[in-house]
Design a protein around this motif. Structure first.
Motif, short mmCIF file in Angstrom:
data_model
loop_
_atom_site.label_atom_id
_atom_site.label_comp_id
_atom_site.label_asym_id
_atom_site.label_seq_id
_atom_site.Cartn_x
_atom_site.Cartn_y
_atom_site.Cartn_z
N GLN A 153 0.85 -1.27 -0.08
CA GLN A 153 -0.10 -0.12 -0.09
C GLN A 153 0.78 1.52 0.04
O GLN A 153 0.25 2.25 -0.33
CB GLN A 153 -1.09 -0.04 1.12
CG GLN A 153 -2.08 -1.23 0.99
CD GLN A 153 -2.65 -0.94 -0.16
OE1 GLN A 153 -2.71 -1.56 -0.90
NE2 GLN A 153 -3.72 0.08 -0.34
N ASP A 167 -1.60 -10.78 10.92
CA ASP A 167 -2.52 -10.65 9.88
C ASP A 167 -3.66 -11.85 9.93
O ASP A 167 -3.49 -12.86 10.56
CB ASP A 167 -2.20 -10.28 8.58
CG ASP A 167 -2.63 -9.44 7.74
OD1 ASP A 167 -3.94 -9.92 7.42
OD2 ASP A 167 -2.18 -8.52 7.09
N SER A 178 -6.12 -3.29 0.56
CA SER A 178 -5.48 -4.35 0.02
C SER A 178 -6.24 -5.59 0.54
O SER A 178 -5.92 -6.72 0.77
CB SER A 178 -3.96 -4.64 0.33
OG SER A 178 -4.08 -4.79 2.03
N ASN A 193 1.94 -0.20 -6.69
CA ASN A 193 2.72 0.85 -5.97
C ASN A 193 4.17 0.82 -6.28
O ASN A 193 4.91 1.90 -5.48
CB ASN A 193 2.52 0.73 -4.48
CG ASN A 193 1.21 1.63 -4.22
OD1 ASN A 193 0.61 2.57 -5.04
ND2 ASN A 193 0.67 1.70 -2.98
N1 LIG Z 1 -2.02 2.94 -4.95
C1 LIG Z 1 -2.66 3.38 -4.18
N2 LIG Z 1 -2.05 2.90 -2.85
C2 LIG Z 1 -2.77 3.52 -1.70
C3 LIG Z 1 -3.96 3.81 -1.96
C4 LIG Z 1 -4.61 4.08 -3.33
O1 LIG Z 1 -5.87 4.61 -3.34
N3 LIG Z 1 -4.05 3.77 -4.34
N4 LIG Z 1 -4.81 4.20 -0.87
C5 LIG Z 1 -4.15 4.63 0.29
C6 LIG Z 1 -5.04 4.72 1.61
S1 LIG Z 1 -6.13 5.81 1.52
C7 LIG Z 1 -5.12 4.19 2.65
S2 LIG Z 1 -5.79 4.08 3.98
C8 LIG Z 1 -3.91 3.09 2.68
C9 LIG Z 1 -4.20 1.51 3.41
O2 LIG Z 1 -3.29 0.69 3.83
P1 LIG Z 1 -3.27 -0.20 5.14
O3 LIG Z 1 -3.14 0.44 6.09
O4 LIG Z 1 -2.10 -1.20 4.73
O5 LIG Z 1 -4.55 -0.99 4.90
P2 LIG Z 1 -5.34 -2.22 4.35
O6 LIG Z 1 -4.87 -2.82 2.98
O7 LIG Z 1 -6.85 -1.92 4.50
O8 LIG Z 1 -5.21 -3.61 5.54
C10 LIG Z 1 -3.76 -3.79 6.10
C11 LIG Z 1 -3.93 -5.22 6.59
O9 LIG Z 1 -4.77 -5.38 7.86
C12 LIG Z 1 -5.29 -6.74 8.06
N5 LIG Z 1 -5.92 -6.83 8.74
C13 LIG Z 1 -7.56 -6.78 8.81
N6 LIG Z 1 -7.97 -6.93 10.11
C14 LIG Z 1 -7.15 -7.17 11.04
C15 LIG Z 1 -6.86 -7.43 12.68
O10 LIG Z 1 -8.00 -7.33 13.20
N7 LIG Z 1 -5.72 -7.48 12.94
C16 LIG Z 1 -4.57 -7.39 12.22
N8 LIG Z 1 -3.38 -7.38 12.87
N9 LIG Z 1 -4.40 -7.30 10.94
C17 LIG Z 1 -5.70 -6.93 10.31
C18 LIG Z 1 -5.59 -6.99 6.54
O11 LIG Z 1 -5.75 -8.31 6.36
C19 LIG Z 1 -4.45 -6.45 5.61
O12 LIG Z 1 -3.61 -7.16 5.18
O13 LIG Z 1 -3.31 2.58 1.45
C20 LIG Z 1 -2.80 3.78 0.80
N10 LIG Z 1 -2.23 3.16 -0.52
#
Ligand SMILES: Nc1nc2c(c(=O)[nH]1)N[C@H]1C(S)=C(S)[C@@H](COP(=O)(O)OP(=O)(O)OC[C@H]3O[C@@H](n4cnc5c(=O)[nH]c(N)nc54)[C@H](O)[C@@H]3O)O[C@H]1N2
Ligand SMILES: Nc1nc2c(c(=O)[nH]1)N[C@H]1C(S)=C(S)[C@@H](COP(=O)(O)OP(=O)(O)OC[C@H]3O[C@@H](n4cnc5c(=O)[nH]c(N)nc54)[C@H](O)[C@@H]3O)O[C@H]1N2
Ligand code: SF4
Ligand SMILES: [Mo]
Length: 680
Positions: free
Chosen positions: A382, A403, A573, A646
């Protein structure tokens, strides 16, 4: 016999839905939206339709795992005892070697927004000062813009939008990203409201409203200023504005002196006629609500763009008006208590690293970062600066990922700790959009040997104190349920208007705030007024007025702007139904004219590249996209061999975010690429 349980969808999503599950013979049988919740209204979204499958998916990790060699995929099952022993030994060794706990780092964001998922931060705080990722990859520039203008990050109850007579959905795509707002918008439409979508391309939301206005990426600030100028020229400003705003005259002087409508039209791509229509309508129709989404602030001028949009709302007297406002998000209901409260779970001497520059800052840190715990995050997929992440992983002695499923980030880990889903643990949630607070109950026993993030923190704390008495001050008494109830302190009880936390076990409740933000027009800025002129912004090296700042220009060698917005069927993701499809090429959408310029047709294969890397794509033509822009929707690609979107994101930062969120945001949409046709 069937039993019912309350859950809150924990995803990083506007809607924070209230879910009711049915359990039969100890297994989840169904989930439905809670009809008694005035926002969820009995409905869920396509992303969670497969959630039961996800809980019992064969791909879900059920046992702690150790990887023989990073990125090898050679995982072996180990016991929790071995996993906890490896982690506690490393923590104590590092503390011993460096004389401090700073080499322990934690990177967490949005996998699960429940308060019990703050356990890891709180646990680390109990060890001493550690290294933390601070800020957000998501919305920081916009949050700060609103803090400069209003003094706090607050928006109206989203149900208030139903009262609007005119709604502009600007840089947001609720048809996919906030599905429960659409019925509210439709109800407003049924009552005669006109709805316009302003986006860089014809989105699913654009398809459902009255009018679509295509804006060139990163130029919304200039469009807002152009519209403001027309409104001023036509004397459509709020006559009471001088009473509750600061810097009104300076702002108008700026508009008169600097904003040239012809230039504005050329830069934004919005015709003069459309600009005039938009401005006159917005200036005349009340209440008019603008929903400014996160998409428009993912730029190097993103905060400044939102300040200009706020100014447009203020100029017309829509701020503080029921059904009006500039909606972006809020944190005003996140008033938790106890060790897991966001305000409590850090250590005063923590080393805070900007989440959007994490690898480079961690690599330069002294004492060095040696152990990294990634939880509720997938930064290897991400985040920007993928090369930095790879490099950082080479310097670390231990990488732990907790995870549910394997991810690109777990591929870099030594240890994988399997966690529970929200159907298997207790939790407590607020929303960054609506005004409800809700408790999440477990419905079934943990699948396999999965443990909750809080349970893992407790187990590790006990283990550390067995090996080295007094090394962890993180409390381990009580049950998850007691911790949840304990996080509802007097302040939360007061805003919920209840006497005891147990009341919340009956289902989510809305806090007792009035539905309209800033009604009464008492702002929390230093002046107590709406600040067109914000000295606070100036203190942070920014223009005090919402003047226009252009976005980045494409470098000649990589002339196309790449936008990677969020997709209907994934949540960042998080989509777990891994299939062959997940290995296929990503679809790059371009305007036919842009495609033609590169000799590309629908279905052609092409290489997308910049200095971050390259990967092949399949061309899809799309008339709704502006020229010079490529759109690829983000999706989950856990397989290291599949294209990694990314790689091209070089980690540019937004103009705002440091003051309000601790770190500048991620200017994701300032990603530029080159494209060339390929036959291989
Ligand atoms: N190219 C591109 N990149 C982006 C974005 C985009 O629009 N385009 N968006 C951006 C934005 S806005 C955001 S908010 C970020 C988000 O990016 P991240 O904060 O990394 O969020 P996620 O991909 O939602 O989730 C991360 C992980 O948390 C795990 N998870 C779920 N529930 C739990 C739990 O209860 N406990 C634990 N330990 N893990 C858990 C999931 O399985 C997943 O693998 O990405 C950013 N990156
Ligand atoms: N289905 C689904 N829902 C989600 C998510 C998901 O991944 N999938 N992610 C969640 C998260 S973490 C977030 S941050 C929110 C994001 O939800 P939104 O606030 O909707 O933000 P984005 O998806 O980033 O972008 C919204 C729109 O902004 C447009 N846009 C991009 N640049 C510009 C610009 O310069 N000007 C204008 N006017 N428009 C522009 C994009 O084309 C897109 O249509 O959604 C949440 N909900
Ligand atoms: S992902 Fe969002 S819309 Fe879907 S159920 Fe969860 S909170 Fe609701
Ligand atoms: Mo986000």
């Amino acid at each position: 016999m069937d039993t019912l349980h309350h859950h809150i969808c924990p995803r990083n999503c506007y809607d924070t839905c209230s879910i009711i599950s049915t359990t039969r013979h100890g297994r989840l049988a169904s989930i439905e939206g809670n009809p008694a919740h005035s926002y969820t209204r009995g409905k869920l979204c396509p992303k969670v339709m497969d959630e039961i499958h996800k809980v019992y998916s064969p791909q879900r990790i059920r046992y702690p795992l150790r990887q023989r060699k990073r990125f090898s995929g050679q995982w072996e099952r180990i016991t929790w005892d071995e996993a906890l022993e490896t982690i506690s030994r490393k923590i104590l060794d590092l503390k011993d070697k460096y004389g401090t706990t700073l080499p322990l780092a934690h990177n967490k964001y949005s996998g699960n927004f429940g308060i019990l998922h703050n356990a890891l931060e709180a646990f680390l705080t109990g060890l001493g000062p550690t290294t933390r990722a601070v800020g957000s990859p998501c919305w920081s520039a916009g949050v700060e813009a609103q803090v400069f203008d209003f003094g706090a990050f607050f928006c109206s109850d989203p149900l208030d939008m139903e009262k609007a007579k005119l709604i502009w959905i600007w840089g947001a795509n609720p048809a996919w990203n906030a599905a429960h707002q659409m019925p509210i918008i439709f109800r407003a439409m049924d009552q005669g409201a006109k709805v316009i979508c302003l986006d860089t391309h014809f989105s699913a939301t654009a398809a459902r409203v009255h009018q679509f206005v295509r804006v060139n990426p990163g130029t919304d600030g200039l469009l807002a200023l152009g519209l403001a100028k027309i409104i001023v020229d036509h004397q459509l400003t709020d006559p009471e504005l001088p009473d509750y705003s600061l810097g009104y005259n300076e702002f108008i002087d700026y508009l008169k002196a600097e904003i040239d409508l012809r230039k504005c039209s050329a830069v934004t791509g919005v015709s003069l006629e459309t600009m005039k229509e938009l401005a006159l309508e917005y200036g005349a129709v009340k209440p008019a609500c603008i929903w400014a989404g996160f998409g428009l602030q993912r730029y190097t001028n993103g905060g400044q763009n939102l300040r200009a949009i706020d100014a447009l709302g203020a100029l017309t007297g829509n701020i503080g008006r029921p059904g009006g406002g500039v909606q972006y998000g809020h944190f005003e209901t996140w008033r938790f208590a106890g060790p897991l409260a966001h305000s409590q779970c850090g250590h005063a001497q923590d080393r805070e690293l900007d989440i959007n520059q994490f690898p480079q800052l961690a690599l330069a840190a002294d004492p060095p970062v040696k152990m990294l715990w990634i939880a509720s995050r997938n930064p290897f997929q991400q985040d920007g600066n993928h090369a930095g992440w790879q490099k950082l992983s080479e310097t670390l002695e231990l990488i732990v990922v907790s995870d549910l499923f394997h991810t690109r980030s777990s591929a870099a880990a030594d240890l994988f700790l399997p966690v529970t889903t929200h159907y298997e643990h207790w939790d407590l949630h607020a929303s960054y959009w609506h005004y409800y607070i809700g408790i999440n109950e477990p419905a079934v026993e943990p699948v396999g040997e999965a443990r909750s993030d809080l349970q893992i923190a407790w187990d590790l704390s006990k283990r550390l104190n067995q090996s080295s008495p007094g090394s962890s001050a993180f409390p381990t008494e009580g049950s998850e349920k007691e911790w949840v109830l304990g996080a509802i302190g007097p302040e939360m009880l007061a805003i919920l208007g209840i006497d005891s936390a147990e009341e919340l076990l009956k289902g989510p409740r809305r806090v007792n705030y009035p539905g309209t933000a800033w009604q009464g027009r008492q702002f929390q800025t230093p002046s107590g007024k709406y600040e067109f002129y914000a000295e606070k912004a100036q203190e942070w090296g920014l223009p005090p007025l919402p003047v226009y700042r252009p976005p980045r220009q494409a470098p000649p060698e990589t002339p196309l702007r790449l936008l990677t917005p969020h997709h209907l069927s994934g949540l960042n993701s998080q989509v777990y139904l891994y299939s062959e499809e997940s290995d296929s090429l990503l679809k790059a959408r371009l305007h036919p004219k842009t495609a033609e310029g590169y000799g590309l047709n629908r279905g052609d294969k092409a290489i997308l590249w910049n200095r971050g890397g390259s990967f092949p794509v399949i061309i899809e033509q799309d008339l709704g996209i502006g020229e010079g822009v490529i759109v690829i929707y983000q999706e989950n690609r856990p397989n290291l061999k599949s294209p990694h979107l990314n790689l091209l994101n070089l980690g540019e930062l937004t103009d705002m975010g440091k003051y309000a969120t601790g770190a500048y945001g991620l200017a994701l949409n300032e990603t530029f690429v080159g494209i060339r046709k390929t036959t291989s």
